[in-house]
Design a protein around this motif. Structure first.
Motif, PDB file in Angstrom:
ATOM      1  N   TYR A 102       0.815  -1.168  -0.160  1.00 16.86           N
ATOM      2  CA  TYR A 102       0.066   0.075  -0.173  1.00 16.86           C
ATOM      3  C   TYR A 102       0.912   1.184   0.129  1.00 16.86           C
ATOM      4  CZ  TYR A 102      -4.012   2.931   0.954  1.00 16.86           C
ATOM      5  OH  TYR A 102      -5.074   3.859   0.840  1.00 16.86           O
ATOM      6  N   ASP A 103       1.922   1.350   0.913  1.00 19.54           N
ATOM      7  CA  ASP A 103       2.903   2.679   0.978  1.00 19.54           C
ATOM      8  C   ASP A 103       3.377   2.607  -0.455  1.00 19.54           C
ATOM      9  OD1 ASP A 103       2.005   2.940   3.452  1.00 19.54           O
ATOM     10  OD2 ASP A 103       3.828   2.453   4.521  1.00 19.54           O
ATOM     11  N   SER A 104       3.990   1.541  -1.027  1.00 22.07           N
ATOM     12  CA  SER A 104       4.686   1.808  -2.073  1.00 22.07           C
ATOM     13  C   SER A 104       3.830   2.255  -3.306  1.00 22.07           C
ATOM     14  CB  SER A 104       5.351   0.449  -2.549  1.00 22.07           C
ATOM     15  OG  SER A 104       6.065   0.000  -1.470  1.00 22.07           O
ATOM     16  N   THR A 105       2.650   2.123  -3.457  1.00 19.34           N
ATOM     17  CA  THR A 105       1.609   2.318  -4.411  1.00 19.34           C
ATOM     18  C   THR A 105       0.894   3.842  -4.097  1.00 19.34           C
ATOM     19  OG1 THR A 105       0.256   0.711  -3.902  1.00 19.34           O
ATOM     20  CG2 THR A 105       2.127   0.322  -5.652  1.00 19.34           C
ATOM     21  N   ALA A 106      -0.155   3.385  -3.370  1.00 18.19           N
ATOM     22  CA  ALA A 106      -1.269   4.457  -2.988  1.00 18.19           C
ATOM     23  C   ALA A 106      -0.590   5.697  -2.318  1.00 18.19           C
ATOM     24  CB  ALA A 106      -2.288   3.621  -2.226  1.00 18.19           C
ATOM     25  N   GLU A 107       0.172   5.015  -1.402  1.00 17.86           N
ATOM     26  CA  GLU A 107       0.829   6.334  -0.495  1.00 17.86           C
ATOM     27  C   GLU A 107       1.462   7.123  -1.223  1.00 17.86           C
ATOM     28  OE1 GLU A 107       3.108   8.980   1.541  1.00 17.86           O
ATOM     29  OE2 GLU A 107       3.861   7.214   0.541  1.00 17.86           O
ATOM     30  N   GLU A 119      -1.194  11.501   7.747  1.00 10.06           N
ATOM     31  CA  GLU A 119      -2.026  12.358   8.652  1.00 10.06           C
ATOM     32  C   GLU A 119      -3.259  12.045   9.055  1.00 10.06           C
ATOM     33  OE1 GLU A 119      -1.901  17.058   9.737  1.00 10.06           O
ATOM     34  OE2 GLU A 119      -1.829  16.413   7.706  1.00 10.06           O
ATOM     35  N   THR A 120      -3.811  11.923   7.617  1.00  7.73           N
ATOM     36  CA  THR A 120      -5.446  11.583   7.771  1.00  7.73           C
ATOM     37  C   THR A 120      -5.769  10.390   8.557  1.00  7.73           C
ATOM     38  OG1 THR A 120      -5.366  11.016   5.469  1.00  7.73           O
ATOM     39  CG2 THR A 120      -5.556  13.261   6.040  1.00  7.73           C
ATOM     40  N   GLY A 121      -4.961   9.181   8.351  1.00  9.89           N
ATOM     41  CA  GLY A 121      -5.380   8.020   8.787  1.00  9.89           C
ATOM     42  C   GLY A 121      -5.539   7.025   7.580  1.00  9.89           C
ATOM     43  N   VAL A 122      -5.629   7.639   6.442  1.00  9.44           N
ATOM     44  CA  VAL A 122      -6.026   6.852   5.097  1.00  9.44           C
ATOM     45  C   VAL A 122      -5.020   5.635   5.131  1.00  9.44           C
ATOM     46  CG1 VAL A 122      -6.166   7.076   2.625  1.00  9.44           C
ATOM     47  CG2 VAL A 122      -7.489   8.621   4.046  1.00  9.44           C
ATOM     48  N   ALA A 123      -3.872   5.824   5.118  1.00 10.68           N
ATOM     49  CA  ALA A 123      -2.661   4.972   5.049  1.00 10.68           C
ATOM     50  C   ALA A 123      -2.778   3.757   5.748  1.00 10.68           C
ATOM     51  CB  ALA A 123      -1.353   5.633   4.897  1.00 10.68           C
ATOM     52  N   ASP A 185     -12.270  -1.225  -4.250  1.00  7.52           N
ATOM     53  CA  ASP A 185     -12.060   0.275  -4.411  1.00  7.52           C
ATOM     54  C   ASP A 185     -10.564   0.528  -3.509  1.00  7.52           C
ATOM     55  OD1 ASP A 185     -14.363   0.913  -5.635  1.00  7.52           O
ATOM     56  OD2 ASP A 185     -15.480   1.733  -3.969  1.00  7.52           O
ATOM     57  N   VAL A 186     -10.312   0.013  -2.499  1.00  8.05           N
ATOM     58  CA  VAL A 186      -9.218   0.085  -2.016  1.00  8.05           C
ATOM     59  C   VAL A 186      -7.820  -0.243  -2.789  1.00  8.05           C
ATOM     60  CG1 VAL A 186      -7.595  -0.130   0.011  1.00  8.05           C
ATOM     61  CG2 VAL A 186     -10.164   0.303   0.124  1.00  8.05           C
ATOM     62  N   LEU A 187      -8.272  -1.434  -3.289  1.00 10.20           N
ATOM     63  CA  LEU A 187      -7.171  -2.108  -4.282  1.00 10.20           C
ATOM     64  C   LEU A 187      -7.056  -1.303  -5.387  1.00 10.20           C
ATOM     65  CD1 LEU A 187      -5.514  -4.787  -4.042  1.00 10.20           C
ATOM     66  CD2 LEU A 187      -7.157  -5.848  -5.543  1.00 10.20           C
ATOM     67  N   GLY A 188      -8.023  -0.828  -5.957  1.00 10.34           N
ATOM     68  CA  GLY A 188      -7.832   0.263  -7.060  1.00 10.34           C
ATOM     69  C   GLY A 188      -6.983   1.272  -6.935  1.00 10.34           C
ATOM     70  N   THR A 189      -7.030   1.890  -5.806  1.00 14.07           N
ATOM     71  CA  THR A 189      -6.026   2.792  -5.273  1.00 14.07           C
ATOM     72  C   THR A 189      -4.635   2.333  -5.288  1.00 14.07           C
ATOM     73  OG1 THR A 189      -6.060   2.649  -2.896  1.00 14.07           O
ATOM     74  CG2 THR A 189      -7.626   4.176  -3.831  1.00 14.07           C
ATOM     75  N   VAL A 190      -4.110   1.034  -5.137  1.00 20.70           N
ATOM     76  CA  VAL A 190      -2.972   0.677  -5.218  1.00 20.70           C
ATOM     77  C   VAL A 190      -2.723   0.527  -6.591  1.00 20.70           C
ATOM     78  CG1 VAL A 190      -1.938  -1.618  -4.695  1.00 20.70           C
ATOM     79  CG2 VAL A 190      -3.138  -0.682  -3.072  1.00 20.70           C
ATOM     80  N   PHE A 191      -3.489   0.187  -7.495  1.00 19.84           N
ATOM     81  CA  PHE A 191      -3.213  -0.112  -8.860  1.00 19.84           C
ATOM     82  C   PHE A 191      -2.821   1.096  -9.312  1.00 19.84           C
ATOM     83  CE2 PHE A 191      -4.557  -1.640 -13.217  1.00 19.84           C
ATOM     84  CZ  PHE A 191      -3.447  -2.158 -13.500  1.00 19.84           C
ATOM     85  N   SER A 195       2.771   2.784 -11.132  1.00 23.84           N
ATOM     86  CA  SER A 195       3.801   3.668 -11.762  1.00 23.84           C
ATOM     87  C   SER A 195       5.033   3.726 -10.900  1.00 23.84           C
ATOM     88  CB  SER A 195       3.081   4.912 -12.348  1.00 23.84           C
ATOM     89  OG  SER A 195       2.558   5.755 -11.293  1.00 23.84           O
ATOM     90  N   HIS A 196       4.779   3.972  -9.446  1.00 21.98           N
ATOM     91  CA  HIS A 196       6.036   4.285  -8.528  1.00 21.98           C
ATOM     92  C   HIS A 196       6.508   2.706  -8.220  1.00 21.98           C
ATOM     93  CE1 HIS A 196       4.501   8.287  -7.816  1.00 21.98           C
ATOM     94  NE2 HIS A 196       3.298   7.952  -7.740  1.00 21.98           N
ATOM     95  N   LEU A 197       6.176   1.921  -8.781  1.00 22.13           N
ATOM     96  CA  LEU A 197       7.162   0.463  -8.261  1.00 22.13           C
ATOM     97  C   LEU A 197       8.478   0.430  -9.155  1.00 22.13           C
ATOM     98  CD1 LEU A 197       4.236  -2.215  -7.971  1.00 22.13           C
ATOM     99  CD2 LEU A 197       5.545  -1.114  -6.136  1.00 22.13           C
ATOM    100  N   GLY A 198       8.356   1.041 -10.551  1.00 21.39           N
ATOM    101  CA  GLY A 198       9.644   0.750 -10.907  1.00 21.39           C
ATOM    102  C   GLY A 198      10.807   1.592 -10.688  1.00 21.39           C
TER     103      GLY A 198
END
Length: 353
Positions: A102-107, A119-123, A185-191, A195-198
């Motif tokens: 999650y941190d490597s993608t959505a965050e 800060e918002t707790g979403v992570a 929906d949560v998994l969608g934010t990961v996907f 682009s940051h995984l590279g």
């Protein structure tokens, strides 16, 4: 101006499989830290050896964890020299992998847009939602996705990383095709953050760096948590005396110093939470009784943590709980709620414990 003498903190670990989090020898990694003097630690170890009737030069946690020595383990956990002078940080390895995904993608995607979802707790809420609802939504396919992500992060070279990333994308698309999955929906934010995984993969491989980054090793985050905790408690810089660990290289120790000194680089909400790590001395535990005490506590922590992970009570759990780190990486169902997660994050980074 007189420089403040650093607080010397002795550490050891238990259950470390490095970056092999999902198929190693244990489900839990434990890291213990103590601020005992050498004489206090030596007295504790002498008494522990006497109580267990151990003849070994270096008493290890496997001895004190034997059922016949439970009373001795309770004695150690509640000893006046230990109480208030020890901290045990637990890492639930599977949850660590989910959080890293999650941190490597959505965050990362949110950070690029200027949003601090720590800060918002979403992570924190996002990681817990994925951990608890991913298996319910996708069954065995969820574990396959996590294993592919781990393989990707541990790739030996760029070609292997590219092949694994392509497989990871295929598996993610397959999961997202299930429109009825409650966590879709949560998994969608990961996907959306794939682009940051590279760039992360290049750092993991050491591209342009002196060493491979290896962010999947829980030892690195546990060391950071120990430094932050004891710095917060004492108001002093921290010097670690740590049992020899191959991942604690001079380069990685320098990275840790920089990260602890500038936590706001990770998230603006961590501004003002800097800690100073002056250095790390790696020792053979047989030469330092403080590290030996930390070894016993880490072993107890891992064993208790394994029981908790299996939803079982452990007789040493209540005694250990008093010294558990509030920064432990552990899944909590209540933190699937964003407001609960926000308060948990606020508590974690505004207080030492």
């Amino acid at each position: 101006m007189t420089r403040t003498e650093p607080l010397v903190v002795a550490c050891d670990e238990s259950g470390n499989d490095g970056e092999n989090l999902l198929s190693g020898g244990s489900a839990v990694f434990a890291h213990a830290s103590v601020i005992l003097s050498p004489d206090e630690a030596a007295a504790l170890m002498d008494e522990t050896r006497a109580r267990t009737r151990s003849q070994t030069t270096e008493l290890k946690s496997k001895t004190i964890l034997q059922p016949q020595h439970q009373v001795t383990a309770e004695w150690l956990l509640s000893h006046p020299s230990v109480e208030g002078n020890a901290s045990v940080h637990l890492t639930h390895k599977k949850y660590f992998v989910v959080s890293k995904l999650y941190d490597s993608t959505a965050e990362e995607a949110a950070h690029a847009l200027g949003y601090d979802i720590y800060e918002t707790g979403v992570a924190l809420a996002g990681a817990n939602l994925l951990f608890f609802l991913g298996p319910r939504s996708y069954g065995a396919a969820w574990d396959t996705l996590l294993m592919t992500f781990q393989h990707f992060m541990r790739a030996k070279d760029a070609n292997e990383a590219q092949e694994l990333l392509a497989r990871l994308i295929q598996e993610m698309v397959r999961l997202l095709s299930d429109e009825d999955a409650v966590v879709r929906d949560v998994l969608g934010t990961v996907f959306a953050g794939f682009s940051h995984l590279g760039s992360l993969s290049r750092l993991q491989l050491g591209d342009g760096l002196e060493e491979r980054l290896r962010t999947m090793d829980p030892l690195i985050s546990a060391v950071g948590a120990a430094v932050h905790f004891w710095s917060s408690v004492s108001g002093k810089p921290v010097e670690l005396v740590h049992d020899a660990a191959k991942e604690l290289t001079p380069v990685k120790i320098e990275w840790a110093k920089q990260s602890l000194a500038r936590p706001e680089d990770i998230a603006p909400s961590r501004q003002g939470l800097a800690s100073e790590l002056t250095g790390v001395r790696l020792v053979d535990s047989i030469t330092d009784p403080r590290v030996q005490v930390a070894d016993l506590l880490a072993g107890i922590g891992r064993t208790v943590g394994e029981s908790i992970a299996n939803e079982q009570e452990h007789p040493l759990g209540p005694s250990l709980r008093r010294m558990l780190s509030g920064a432990s990486l552990w899944p909590i169902p209540e933190n699937m709620n964003v407001e609960n997660a926000r308060l948990a994050m606020l508590s974690q980074f505004s207080r030492a414990r």
